[in-house]
Design a protein around this motif. Structure first.
Motif, PDB file in Angstrom:
ATOM      1  N   PHE A 156      68.416  32.735   2.774  1.00  0.00           N
ATOM      2  CA  PHE A 156      69.126  33.218   1.264  1.00  0.00           C
ATOM      3  C   PHE A 156      69.596  34.697   1.006  1.00  0.00           C
ATOM      4  O   PHE A 156      70.661  35.296   0.958  1.00  0.00           O
ATOM      5  CB  PHE A 156      68.347  32.438   0.257  1.00  0.00           C
ATOM      6  CG  PHE A 156      68.300  31.373  -0.273  1.00  0.00           C
ATOM      7  CD1 PHE A 156      68.829  30.816  -0.754  1.00  0.00           C
ATOM      8  CD2 PHE A 156      66.977  30.819   0.359  1.00  0.00           C
ATOM      9  CE1 PHE A 156      68.900  28.971  -1.060  1.00  0.00           C
ATOM     10  CE2 PHE A 156      67.167  29.159  -0.009  1.00  0.00           C
ATOM     11  CZ  PHE A 156      68.250  28.987  -0.598  1.00  0.00           C
ATOM     12  N   GLY A 157      68.577  35.430   1.717  1.00  0.00           N
ATOM     13  CA  GLY A 157      69.280  37.051   1.933  1.00  0.00           C
ATOM     14  C   GLY A 157      69.822  37.053   3.133  1.00  0.00           C
ATOM     15  O   GLY A 157      70.815  36.549   3.458  1.00  0.00           O
ATOM     16  N   ASP A 158      69.874  38.128   3.513  1.00  0.00           N
ATOM     17  CA  ASP A 158      71.008  39.346   4.443  1.00  0.00           C
ATOM     18  C   ASP A 158      69.885  38.837   6.014  1.00  0.00           C
ATOM     19  O   ASP A 158      70.338  38.726   6.415  1.00  0.00           O
ATOM     20  CB  ASP A 158      70.685  40.608   4.229  1.00  0.00           C
ATOM     21  CG  ASP A 158      72.168  41.544   2.818  1.00  0.00           C
ATOM     22  OD1 ASP A 158      73.157  40.853   2.865  1.00  0.00           O
ATOM     23  OD2 ASP A 158      71.039  41.569   2.098  1.00  0.00           O
ATOM     24  N   ILE A 159      68.530  38.714   4.888  1.00  0.00           N
ATOM     25  CA  ILE A 159      67.852  38.838   6.254  1.00  0.00           C
ATOM     26  C   ILE A 159      66.294  37.985   6.307  1.00  0.00           C
ATOM     27  O   ILE A 159      65.895  38.065   4.947  1.00  0.00           O
ATOM     28  CB  ILE A 159      67.623  40.350   7.354  1.00  0.00           C
ATOM     29  CG1 ILE A 159      67.218  39.857   8.672  1.00  0.00           C
ATOM     30  CG2 ILE A 159      67.113  41.407   6.454  1.00  0.00           C
ATOM     31  CD1 ILE A 159      67.078  40.787   9.531  1.00  0.00           C
ATOM     32  N   GLY A 160      66.021  37.086   6.814  1.00  0.00           N
ATOM     33  CA  GLY A 160      64.503  36.467   6.317  1.00  0.00           C
ATOM     34  C   GLY A 160      63.614  36.916   7.457  1.00  0.00           C
ATOM     35  O   GLY A 160      63.919  37.026   8.606  1.00  0.00           O
ATOM     36  N   VAL A 161      61.875  37.243   7.037  1.00  0.00           N
ATOM     37  CA  VAL A 161      60.742  36.887   8.027  1.00  0.00           C
ATOM     38  C   VAL A 161      59.985  36.168   7.832  1.00  0.00           C
ATOM     39  O   VAL A 161      59.660  35.411   6.835  1.00  0.00           O
ATOM     40  CB  VAL A 161      60.446  38.938   7.838  1.00  0.00           C
ATOM     41  CG1 VAL A 161      58.768  38.991   8.369  1.00  0.00           C
ATOM     42  CG2 VAL A 161      60.933  39.246   7.902  1.00  0.00           C
ATOM     43  N   LEU A 162      59.785  35.317   9.042  1.00  0.00           N
ATOM     44  CA  LEU A 162      59.108  34.609   9.680  1.00  0.00           C
ATOM     45  C   LEU A 162      57.166  35.223   9.590  1.00  0.00           C
ATOM     46  O   LEU A 162      57.564  35.632  10.403  1.00  0.00           O
ATOM     47  CB  LEU A 162      59.206  33.076   9.899  1.00  0.00           C
ATOM     48  CG  LEU A 162      60.588  32.489   9.702  1.00  0.00           C
ATOM     49  CD1 LEU A 162      60.520  31.340  10.540  1.00  0.00           C
ATOM     50  CD2 LEU A 162      59.956  31.776   7.860  1.00  0.00           C
ATOM     51  N   SER A 163      56.477  34.571   9.787  1.00  0.00           N
ATOM     52  CA  SER A 163      55.295  35.024  10.147  1.00  0.00           C
ATOM     53  C   SER A 163      54.132  33.762  11.461  1.00  0.00           C
ATOM     54  O   SER A 163      54.221  32.751  11.137  1.00  0.00           O
ATOM     55  CB  SER A 163      53.766  35.892   9.297  1.00  0.00           C
ATOM     56  OG  SER A 163      52.723  36.180  10.084  1.00  0.00           O
ATOM     57  N   PHE A 164      53.773  34.228  12.155  1.00  0.00           N
ATOM     58  CA  PHE A 164      52.545  32.910  12.658  1.00  0.00           C
ATOM     59  C   PHE A 164      51.774  33.589  12.945  1.00  0.00           C
ATOM     60  O   PHE A 164      50.814  32.963  14.291  1.00  0.00           O
ATOM     61  CB  PHE A 164      53.831  32.863  14.458  1.00  0.00           C
ATOM     62  CG  PHE A 164      54.861  32.441  14.130  1.00  0.00           C
ATOM     63  CD1 PHE A 164      55.186  31.054  13.667  1.00  0.00           C
ATOM     64  CD2 PHE A 164      56.397  33.326  13.975  1.00  0.00           C
ATOM     65  CE1 PHE A 164      56.817  30.285  13.036  1.00  0.00           C
ATOM     66  CE2 PHE A 164      57.378  31.996  14.039  1.00  0.00           C
ATOM     67  CZ  PHE A 164      57.502  31.417  13.744  1.00  0.00           C
ATOM     68  N   GLY A 176      55.899  36.316  14.978  1.00  0.00           N
ATOM     69  CA  GLY A 176      56.260  36.933  13.776  1.00  0.00           C
ATOM     70  C   GLY A 176      57.649  36.137  14.504  1.00  0.00           C
ATOM     71  O   GLY A 176      58.198  36.387  15.499  1.00  0.00           O
ATOM     72  N   ALA A 177      58.715  36.350  13.402  1.00  0.00           N
ATOM     73  CA  ALA A 177      60.841  36.684  13.838  1.00  0.00           C
ATOM     74  C   ALA A 177      60.736  36.931  12.859  1.00  0.00           C
ATOM     75  O   ALA A 177      61.271  36.601  11.586  1.00  0.00           O
ATOM     76  CB  ALA A 177      60.403  34.557  13.924  1.00  0.00           C
ATOM     77  N   ILE A 178      61.957  37.325  13.467  1.00  0.00           N
ATOM     78  CA  ILE A 178      63.722  37.622  12.209  1.00  0.00           C
ATOM     79  C   ILE A 178      64.054  36.010  11.735  1.00  0.00           C
ATOM     80  O   ILE A 178      64.665  35.662  13.224  1.00  0.00           O
ATOM     81  CB  ILE A 178      64.089  38.759  12.787  1.00  0.00           C
ATOM     82  CG1 ILE A 178      62.466  40.319  12.289  1.00  0.00           C
ATOM     83  CG2 ILE A 178      64.986  39.459  11.931  1.00  0.00           C
ATOM     84  CD1 ILE A 178      63.491  40.969  13.442  1.00  0.00           C
ATOM     85  N   ILE A 179      64.808  36.192  10.588  1.00  0.00           N
ATOM     86  CA  ILE A 179      66.068  34.911  10.684  1.00  0.00           C
ATOM     87  C   ILE A 179      67.527  35.651  10.185  1.00  0.00           C
ATOM     88  O   ILE A 179      66.737  36.633   9.330  1.00  0.00           O
ATOM     89  CB  ILE A 179      65.430  33.386  10.898  1.00  0.00           C
ATOM     90  CG1 ILE A 179      64.567  33.827   8.902  1.00  0.00           C
ATOM     91  CG2 ILE A 179      64.454  32.938  11.544  1.00  0.00           C
ATOM     92  CD1 ILE A 179      64.583  32.757   8.586  1.00  0.00           C
TER      93      ILE A 179
END
Length: 201
Positions: A156-164, A176-179
């Motif tokens: 939804f935002g300009d950029i998102g962050v995920l963690s593994f 982790g990852a940037i989407i």
């Protein structure tokens, strides 16, 4: 970049429906690079919820910015956007950028955190983004596979962050990852993550 990393990033895109994904060493580095990729000015303030993991604060400090803590919503554990709106109206000046009346520093971004896979109020978040010209770095570290109205959290935002990390829904031990759906943001994030190495032809 290994073929396995490329496959991993492709699978992240398939799951999240984000156009682009960049694998990182962990969620903290993903947050740090996201701030850099959005060209947030040094010494500016970044709004983050007070119910949080230390990663957001560290990522802000690593970029020579200042974490500005705001209240959480008891109903969804995300940012209390109604309270935040009143707080910003009272204590900040709306110009090209939001200016803190007390510190005179710019506020360029907000890092909403979706806690335990639950979505904070996306509708109110997007209204605040438009009203105050804020960039959104969506911390969806705990939200791999979590959707809000059919759309994956972090998109939804300009950029998102995920963690593994080891305690997450899907784990790679660390990681982790940037989407993002923005090609320019993706290219900047990719360059930072790969130390500006060029892909082989």
């Amino acid at each position: 970049v290994s073929k396995f990393t490329n496959i991993f990033e492709s699978e992240i895109c398939k799951l999240s429906k984000a156009r682009y994904a960049v694998a990182t060493i962990n969620g903290t580095s993903a947050l740090e690079i996201s701030i850099k990729a959005l060209n947030i000015s040094k010494n500016s303030e970044i709004l983050i919820p007070n119910l949080n993991y230390i990663a957001s604060s560290n990522a802000v400090l690593y970029n020579n910015c200042i974490p500005h803590f705001v209240d959480a919503d008891i109903n969804n554990l995300g940012i209390d956007y109604e309270k935040l709106d009143k707080y910003l109206e009272k204590n900040f000046i709306k110009e090209k950028f939001l200016i803190n009346k007390k510190t005179k520093r710019k506020v360029e971004a907000i890092i909403p955190t979706h806690i335990f896979g639950y979505s904070s109020d996306i509708g109110k978040l997007l209204k605040l983004k438009k009203k105050y010209n804020l960039k959104i770095i969506e911390d969806a570290s705990e939200c791999v596979g979590s959707f809000y109205k059919g759309k994956h959290l972090g998109t939804f935002g300009d950029i998102g962050v995920l963690s593994f990390n080891g305690n997450k829904i899907i784990t790679t031990g660390g990681g982790g990852a940037i989407i993002s759906n923005n090609k320019n943001i993706y290219k900047k994030a990719f360059s930072l993550c790969t130390i500006f190495r060029k892909k082989k032809n």
